[in-house]
Design an enzyme around this catalytic site. Structure first.
Site, PDB file in Angstrom:
ATOM      1  N   LYS A  46       0.842  -1.207   0.000  1.00  0.00           N
ATOM      2  CA  LYS A  46       0.000   0.000   0.000  1.00  0.00           C
ATOM      3  C   LYS A  46       0.871   1.248   0.000  1.00  0.00           C
ATOM      4  O   LYS A  46       2.063   1.190   0.311  1.00  0.00           O
ATOM      5  CB  LYS A  46      -0.920  -0.026   1.226  1.00  0.00           C
ATOM      6  CG  LYS A  46      -0.175  -0.032   2.560  1.00  0.00           C
ATOM      7  CD  LYS A  46      -1.080  -0.397   3.728  1.00  0.00           C
ATOM      8  CE  LYS A  46      -0.317  -0.402   5.039  1.00  0.00           C
ATOM      9  NZ  LYS A  46      -1.152  -0.905   6.156  1.00  0.00           N
ATOM     10  N   TYR A 267      14.171  30.403   9.737  1.00  0.00           N
ATOM     11  CA  TYR A 267      12.923  31.086  10.077  1.00  0.00           C
ATOM     12  C   TYR A 267      12.821  31.366  11.564  1.00  0.00           C
ATOM     13  O   TYR A 267      13.165  30.527  12.396  1.00  0.00           O
ATOM     14  CB  TYR A 267      11.723  30.242   9.631  1.00  0.00           C
ATOM     15  CG  TYR A 267      11.452  30.369   8.149  1.00  0.00           C
ATOM     16  CD1 TYR A 267      11.077  31.591   7.593  1.00  0.00           C
ATOM     17  CD2 TYR A 267      11.588  29.270   7.306  1.00  0.00           C
ATOM     18  CE1 TYR A 267      10.840  31.712   6.229  1.00  0.00           C
ATOM     19  CE2 TYR A 267      11.347  29.379   5.946  1.00  0.00           C
ATOM     20  CZ  TYR A 267      10.973  30.606   5.413  1.00  0.00           C
ATOM     21  OH  TYR A 267      10.752  30.724   4.073  1.00  0.00           O
TER      22      TYR A 267
END
Ligand SMILES: *Cc1c(COP(=O)(O)O)cnc(C)c1O
Length: 372
Positions: A46, A267
């Protein structure tokens, strides 16, 4: 590690090289097969084979003799079908959404039936098509996620004994805590599964995921469903990983600089250099699957040297402290290790406060992928 221009994984201009070792994948599969024998091992592919690329992973496992493949969604099964030999079976763990039944029946894909409603719809389609359709029935043994709950087992038994065009290939359940060998929930689910087997005699059992395989024989049934262990993730938390690593990742340096004490990095100035510091900006960020939770916590490696991530993870880059390296070791075009011999998948997952599964399934598509 630097400027390996003859490396076939180095696509022109690529800033990240993701190497997937298909022979290690195949050896992991063989190892799991021998651990569960005489039961067989399926493969859970999956989510694009946990991010590794189902187009390459599934045929590799098929060539190794794997004949049972599990995906989560019907759309994944449709994509997988042409990649596999005709005698390989594909199972849809989440079962079908209403409206997908006819397409599923026509493409020889087997749904996992998780509810009476899914059973009734599949059975009705079988009658409508005047065919016997295959199915797997999943029972909930204590996870409360997917599967027939204990209180509906009676109703299901009635459906099964009624004239039905549905052929149940095997019954299954899923373990919630299989990565913790001592967790009582494993025993509890095993007991619940035995009770279900008594109530539905004659059906083969499919139970263990990767962790379940290492819990031992009582969990193996006739078919195990490993995912993460195939891809090199640790099946049992806090124990040495018996699987071979499959994925390695190197990312390019974009820029290096020396900053004085007091310089803010990244940041919000979340990191402030305490002393003169040499930094490298590395070309992968949270958009490439390096979780933002690695801000100020994770690292990359250059050979034996750990290079801590300074400040926040940006979308497209991270900044790392390279002061520990001899000057000039890294420069534009050099590569550093994110996953490899010096930093495992489990290391990165731990630093990020997550699990290996999330790291793998988040690997970005901006990396040049190289299958070995
Ligand atoms: C994802 C999944 C697996 C595989 O689990 P791993 O821990 O990766 O081995 C097996 N069974 C079910 C139902 C799953 O959802």
């Amino acid at each position: 590690m630097h400027s390996e221009t003859d490396d076939p994984g180095k696509r022109a201009g690529a800033t990240g090289r993701l190497t997937i070792d298909l022979s290690a994948l195949a050896r992991n599969y063989t190892k799991l097969c021998s651990l569960v024998t005489p039961a067989r091992a399926a493969a859970v592919v999956k989510a694009n084979a946990y991010g590794l690329g189902v187009e390459r992973v599934a045929p590799t496992l098929c060539a190794k003799g794997c004949r049972h493949f599990f995906v989560a969604q019907f759309s994944e099964a449709q994509k997988l079908r042409p990649l596999l030999a005709n005698d390989a079976q594909i199972f849809v763990l989440n079962g079908l959404q209403p409206g997908d039944e006819i397409a599923c029946a026509e493409s020889a894909i087997v749904p996992v039936i998780n509810s009476l409603r899914q059973w009734q719809r599949w059975s009705a389609i079988a009658k409508y098509l005047k065919r016997t359709l295959p199915a797997v029935v999943q029972f909930d043994t204590g996870m409360s996620r997917l599967g027939i709950p204990a209180e509906e087992c009676g109703a299901l038994a009635a459906e099964l004994s009624a004239q039905s065009n549905v052929e149940v290939l095997f019954i299954m359940s899923h373990l919630a805590s299989a990565d913790e060998a001592d967790n009582q929930q494993n025993d509890d689910q095993s007991v619940a599964m035995e009770r279900i087997a008594d109530q539905f005699p004659g059906f083969d059992i499919c139970f263990a995921n990767s962790g379940g395989i290492f819990l031992g024989k009582p969990y193996h049934g006739v078919l195990a469903r490993p995912g993460i262990a195939l891809y090199g993730g640790a099946p049992t938390a806090g124990e040495p990983n018996p699987m071979e690593p499959v994925v390695s990742l190197e990312v390019a340096v974009v820029q290096t600089r020396t900053v004085p004490a007091g310089a803010k990095v990244g940041y919000a100035g979340a990191y402030v250099a305490e002393k003169e510091t040499r930094l490298a900006t590395v070309a992968a960020g949270y958009a490439d699957g390096l979780p933002r939770s690695l801000s100020g916590r994770g690292a990359v490696c250059c050979m034996e040297t750990r290079l801590p991530i300074t400040g926040r993870v940006s979308m497209d880059s991270i900044t790392v402290d390279i002061t520990a390296l001899p000057e000039g070791t890294l420069s534009l075009g050099s590569f550093v290790e994110v996953l490899g011999p010096h930093q495992s998948l489990e290391d990165v997952a731990r630093d990020a406060g997550t699990i290996s599964y999330e790291i793998l399934t988040s690997l970005g598509d901006r990396y040049a992928r190289h299958y070995r």
